[in-house]
Design a protein around this motif. Structure first.
Motif, PDB file in Angstrom:
ATOM      1  N   ALA A 142      28.256 158.062  72.255  1.00  0.00           N
ATOM      2  CA  ALA A 142      29.342 157.993  73.232  1.00  0.00           C
ATOM      3  C   ALA A 142      28.802 158.111  74.655  1.00  0.00           C
ATOM      4  O   ALA A 142      29.247 157.398  75.567  1.00  0.00           O
ATOM      5  CB  ALA A 142      30.360 159.097  72.958  1.00  0.00           C
ATOM      6  N   LEU A 143      27.826 158.998  74.853  1.00  0.00           N
ATOM      7  CA  LEU A 143      27.226 159.144  76.177  1.00  0.00           C
ATOM      8  C   LEU A 143      26.442 157.889  76.559  1.00  0.00           C
ATOM      9  O   LEU A 143      26.467 157.456  77.719  1.00  0.00           O
ATOM     10  CB  LEU A 143      26.328 160.378  76.217  1.00  0.00           C
ATOM     11  CG  LEU A 143      27.060 161.724  76.171  1.00  0.00           C
ATOM     12  CD1 LEU A 143      26.064 162.876  76.026  1.00  0.00           C
ATOM     13  CD2 LEU A 143      27.931 161.927  77.411  1.00  0.00           C
ATOM     14  N   ARG A 144      25.741 157.293  75.609  1.00  0.00           N
ATOM     15  CA  ARG A 144      25.040 156.043  75.897  1.00  0.00           C
ATOM     16  C   ARG A 144      26.037 154.959  76.302  1.00  0.00           C
ATOM     17  O   ARG A 144      25.768 154.145  77.196  1.00  0.00           O
ATOM     18  CB  ARG A 144      24.258 155.573  74.666  1.00  0.00           C
ATOM     19  CG  ARG A 144      22.989 156.344  74.384  1.00  0.00           C
ATOM     20  CD  ARG A 144      22.199 155.598  73.317  1.00  0.00           C
ATOM     21  NE  ARG A 144      21.167 156.407  72.716  1.00  0.00           N
ATOM     22  CZ  ARG A 144      20.423 156.011  71.690  1.00  0.00           C
ATOM     23  NH1 ARG A 144      20.617 154.809  71.160  1.00  0.00           N
ATOM     24  NH2 ARG A 144      19.496 156.795  71.188  1.00  0.00           N
ATOM     25  N   THR A 145      27.185 154.948  75.633  1.00  0.00           N
ATOM     26  CA  THR A 145      28.206 153.950  75.932  1.00  0.00           C
ATOM     27  C   THR A 145      28.767 154.133  77.333  1.00  0.00           C
ATOM     28  O   THR A 145      28.990 153.162  78.064  1.00  0.00           O
ATOM     29  CB  THR A 145      29.354 154.051  74.903  1.00  0.00           C
ATOM     30  OG1 THR A 145      28.830 153.854  73.584  1.00  0.00           O
ATOM     31  CG2 THR A 145      30.423 153.005  75.156  1.00  0.00           C
TER      32      THR A 145
ATOM     33  N   ALA B  43      23.842 156.180  88.478  1.00  0.00           N
ATOM     34  CA  ALA B  43      22.862 157.255  88.333  1.00  0.00           C
ATOM     35  C   ALA B  43      21.627 157.031  89.189  1.00  0.00           C
ATOM     36  O   ALA B  43      21.027 157.997  89.674  1.00  0.00           O
ATOM     37  CB  ALA B  43      22.468 157.393  86.867  1.00  0.00           C
ATOM     38  N   MET B  44      21.248 155.785  89.405  1.00  0.00           N
ATOM     39  CA  MET B  44      20.025 155.526  90.155  1.00  0.00           C
ATOM     40  C   MET B  44      20.162 155.931  91.625  1.00  0.00           C
ATOM     41  O   MET B  44      19.159 156.064  92.320  1.00  0.00           O
ATOM     42  CB  MET B  44      19.626 154.059  90.035  1.00  0.00           C
ATOM     43  CG  MET B  44      20.569 153.067  90.661  1.00  0.00           C
ATOM     44  SD  MET B  44      20.120 151.351  90.228  1.00  0.00           S
ATOM     45  CE  MET B  44      18.437 151.281  90.845  1.00  0.00           C
ATOM     46  N   ASN B  45      21.381 156.158  92.084  1.00  0.00           N
ATOM     47  CA  ASN B  45      21.609 156.604  93.462  1.00  0.00           C
ATOM     48  C   ASN B  45      21.912 158.096  93.553  1.00  0.00           C
ATOM     49  O   ASN B  45      22.307 158.586  94.620  1.00  0.00           O
ATOM     50  CB  ASN B  45      22.760 155.805  94.076  1.00  0.00           C
ATOM     51  CG  ASN B  45      22.436 154.327  94.219  1.00  0.00           C
ATOM     52  OD1 ASN B  45      21.358 153.971  94.688  1.00  0.00           O
ATOM     53  ND2 ASN B  45      23.345 153.473  93.801  1.00  0.00           N
TER      54      ASN B  45
ATOM     55  N   GLY C  40      17.368 158.677  87.521  1.00  0.00           N
ATOM     56  CA  GLY C  40      17.568 157.299  87.939  1.00  0.00           C
ATOM     57  C   GLY C  40      18.376 156.549  86.898  1.00  0.00           C
ATOM     58  O   GLY C  40      19.415 157.025  86.446  1.00  0.00           O
ATOM     59  N   SER C  41      17.886 155.394  86.503  1.00  0.00           N
ATOM     60  CA  SER C  41      18.603 154.595  85.507  1.00  0.00           C
ATOM     61  C   SER C  41      18.200 154.946  84.077  1.00  0.00           C
ATOM     62  O   SER C  41      18.587 154.247  83.135  1.00  0.00           O
ATOM     63  CB  SER C  41      18.350 153.103  85.761  1.00  0.00           C
ATOM     64  OG  SER C  41      16.963 152.812  85.665  1.00  0.00           O
ATOM     65  N   THR C  42      17.446 156.033  83.905  1.00  0.00           N
ATOM     66  CA  THR C  42      16.976 156.435  82.574  1.00  0.00           C
ATOM     67  C   THR C  42      17.827 157.577  82.023  1.00  0.00           C
ATOM     68  O   THR C  42      18.049 158.575  82.701  1.00  0.00           O
ATOM     69  CB  THR C  42      15.505 156.889  82.630  1.00  0.00           C
ATOM     70  OG1 THR C  42      14.709 155.808  83.108  1.00  0.00           O
ATOM     71  CG2 THR C  42      15.012 157.302  81.253  1.00  0.00           C
TER      72      THR C  42
ATOM     73  N   PHE D 178      28.340 164.516  86.770  1.00  0.00           N
ATOM     74  CA  PHE D 178      28.391 164.095  85.371  1.00  0.00           C
ATOM     75  C   PHE D 178      29.478 163.039  85.181  1.00  0.00           C
ATOM     76  O   PHE D 178      29.263 162.014  84.523  1.00  0.00           O
ATOM     77  CB  PHE D 178      28.650 165.305  84.466  1.00  0.00           C
ATOM     78  CG  PHE D 178      28.787 164.978  83.009  1.00  0.00           C
ATOM     79  CD1 PHE D 178      27.677 164.936  82.177  1.00  0.00           C
ATOM     80  CD2 PHE D 178      30.028 164.700  82.451  1.00  0.00           C
ATOM     81  CE1 PHE D 178      27.793 164.634  80.831  1.00  0.00           C
ATOM     82  CE2 PHE D 178      30.162 164.393  81.109  1.00  0.00           C
ATOM     83  CZ  PHE D 178      29.046 164.361  80.303  1.00  0.00           C
ATOM     84  N   ALA D 179      30.670 163.285  85.755  1.00  0.00           N
ATOM     85  CA  ALA D 179      31.794 162.367  85.590  1.00  0.00           C
ATOM     86  C   ALA D 179      31.538 161.023  86.259  1.00  0.00           C
ATOM     87  O   ALA D 179      32.030 159.986  85.795  1.00  0.00           O
ATOM     88  CB  ALA D 179      33.069 163.000  86.145  1.00  0.00           C
ATOM     89  N   ARG D 180      30.787 161.026  87.337  1.00  0.00           N
ATOM     90  CA  ARG D 180      30.444 159.761  87.977  1.00  0.00           C
ATOM     91  C   ARG D 180      29.374 159.007  87.179  1.00  0.00           C
ATOM     92  O   ARG D 180      29.366 157.767  87.130  1.00  0.00           O
ATOM     93  CB  ARG D 180      29.943 160.011  89.397  1.00  0.00           C
ATOM     94  CG  ARG D 180      31.057 160.296  90.404  1.00  0.00           C
ATOM     95  CD  ARG D 180      30.528 160.352  91.819  1.00  0.00           C
ATOM     96  NE  ARG D 180      29.774 161.591  92.077  1.00  0.00           N
ATOM     97  CZ  ARG D 180      28.846 161.710  93.025  1.00  0.00           C
ATOM     98  NH1 ARG D 180      28.521 160.667  93.756  1.00  0.00           N
ATOM     99  NH2 ARG D 180      28.238 162.872  93.200  1.00  0.00           N
ATOM    100  N   THR D 181      28.493 159.752  86.559  1.00  0.00           N
ATOM    101  CA  THR D 181      27.410 159.143  85.791  1.00  0.00           C
ATOM    102  C   THR D 181      27.895 158.596  84.464  1.00  0.00           C
ATOM    103  O   THR D 181      27.411 157.563  83.993  1.00  0.00           O
ATOM    104  CB  THR D 181      26.297 160.182  85.545  1.00  0.00           C
ATOM    105  OG1 THR D 181      25.845 160.704  86.815  1.00  0.00           O
ATOM    106  CG2 THR D 181      25.126 159.581  84.806  1.00  0.00           C
ATOM    107  N   PHE D 182      28.851 159.292  83.849  1.00  0.00           N
ATOM    108  CA  PHE D 182      29.381 158.883  82.548  1.00  0.00           C
ATOM    109  C   PHE D 182      30.867 158.567  82.711  1.00  0.00           C
ATOM    110  O   PHE D 182      31.688 159.468  82.895  1.00  0.00           O
ATOM    111  CB  PHE D 182      29.171 159.985  81.508  1.00  0.00           C
ATOM    112  CG  PHE D 182      27.728 160.329  81.285  1.00  0.00           C
ATOM    113  CD1 PHE D 182      26.949 159.594  80.397  1.00  0.00           C
ATOM    114  CD2 PHE D 182      27.135 161.382  81.987  1.00  0.00           C
ATOM    115  CE1 PHE D 182      25.611 159.909  80.207  1.00  0.00           C
ATOM    116  CE2 PHE D 182      25.804 161.695  81.792  1.00  0.00           C
ATOM    117  CZ  PHE D 182      25.033 160.962  80.901  1.00  0.00           C
TER     118      PHE D 182
END
Length: 213
Positions: A118-121, A128-130, A151-153, A205-209
Motif C-alpha cells: 500500500a505504501l509503495r502504491t 519526495a525528491m524535493n 529522494g525518489s527512493t 508523510f501525508a505529502r509523500t504518500f
C-alpha cells in the motif's frame, strides 16, 4: 493447463487464466515484498485454506511466475522475472481499489506485506525528491514497518532503526493518505498516535504518500 479457461484468444483472458483464481494475486502481492517460506505466506493470508495455498503455489509455478529456491538453509518461494513484471499491475490495482475501500469491515486485518505494498502504491517520488530524507517507524495495527524515504527512493522493511517520527495508526490512516483528514487533525483526534519524534513530520508523510479516494 489453466485452472479455468475462458475460450477467448486475448491477452486479458490469458492473464486471468494465470492469476485470476482466488488468492493468486494476493500471493503475488506478498512475494513482491520479498521471498517467503510456505508458513510465512500462510500467516500473511490468514483466511486462505491450506489446500488452496498449496494449489495456487503449484499453479503459479507451472505458469512460470514463481519458483522454489534455497535461502538460508530453508526453501522459499520467490517471483521469477516474469512474475515480477506483475508489479505495476498490482500497484495499479491497489490504487484503483483504494477508491472503493471505505471503512474496514469486521474481521479485516492489516498485514505487514499488504501495508508495504500500500505504501509503495501511494508513494509519490516526484514529491519526495524535493523533501529532506526522512525515516518513519509506522505501526499499523500488528504491522510494524521501518519506512525510509531518501529522494525518489523508498525502502520499507521490518525491523528497528533510527527514525525521525514513530507513530501508530489503525485503518484510519487511509483518511490521511487520501487527504480526507489533515495530519494535525489526525493527531488531535487520536486517529494517529505520535510515539516519538516530531509530530509535524506527519504532514511530510501525508505529502509523500497520497492516493485520491
Amino acid at each position: 493447463m489453466a485452472a479455468r479457461e475462458y475460450g477467448q484468444y486475448c491477452g486479458v483472458t490469458r492473464a486471468l487464466e494465470l492469476v485470476g483464481e482466488r488468492w493468486a494475486l494476493l500471493i503475488v502481492r506478498d512475494l513482491l515484498v520479498g521471498p517467503r517460506r510456505y508458513g510465512e505466506l500462510a500467516a500473511g493470508l490468514p483466511r486462505i485454506p491450506t489446500n488452496i495455498l498449496a494449489t495456487r503455489l503449484k499453479e503459479l509455478q507451472a505458469a512460470g511466475l514463481i519458483r522454489r529456491a534455497p535461502h538460508s538453509r530453508v526453501i522459499v518461494y520467490e517471483l521469477t522475472p516474469y512474475g515480477r513484471e506483475l508489479e505495476p499491475v498490482v500497484l495499479a490495482l491497489g490504487a484503483w481499489g483504494f477508491k472503493a475501500m471505505g471503512e474496514p469491515r469486521e474481521g479485516q486485518v492489516i498485514t505487514p506485506d499488504s501495508m508495504t505494498m500500500a505504501l509503495r502504491t501511494a508513494f509519490r517520488p516526484q514529491v519526495a525528491m524535493n523533501l529532506p530524507a526522512t525515516a518513519y517507524a509506522a505501526r499499523f495495527g500488528p504491522a510494524e514497518l521501518l519506512v525510509r524515504v531518501d529522494g525518489s527512493t523508498l525502502d520499507v522493511t521490518r525491523g528497528d532503526g533510527p527514525v525521525d517520527l514513530a507513530f501508530a495508526a489503525g485503518p484510519g490512516i487511509r483518511r490521511v493518505i487520501s487527504g480526507e483528514l489533515a495530519p494535525d487533525r489526525a493527531i488531535a483526534t487520536g486517529v494517529v498516535e505520535v510515539l516519538r519524534g516530531r509530530g509535524d513530520l506527519l504532514d511530510r508523510f501525508a505529502r509523500t504518500f497520497h492516493l485520491a479516494a
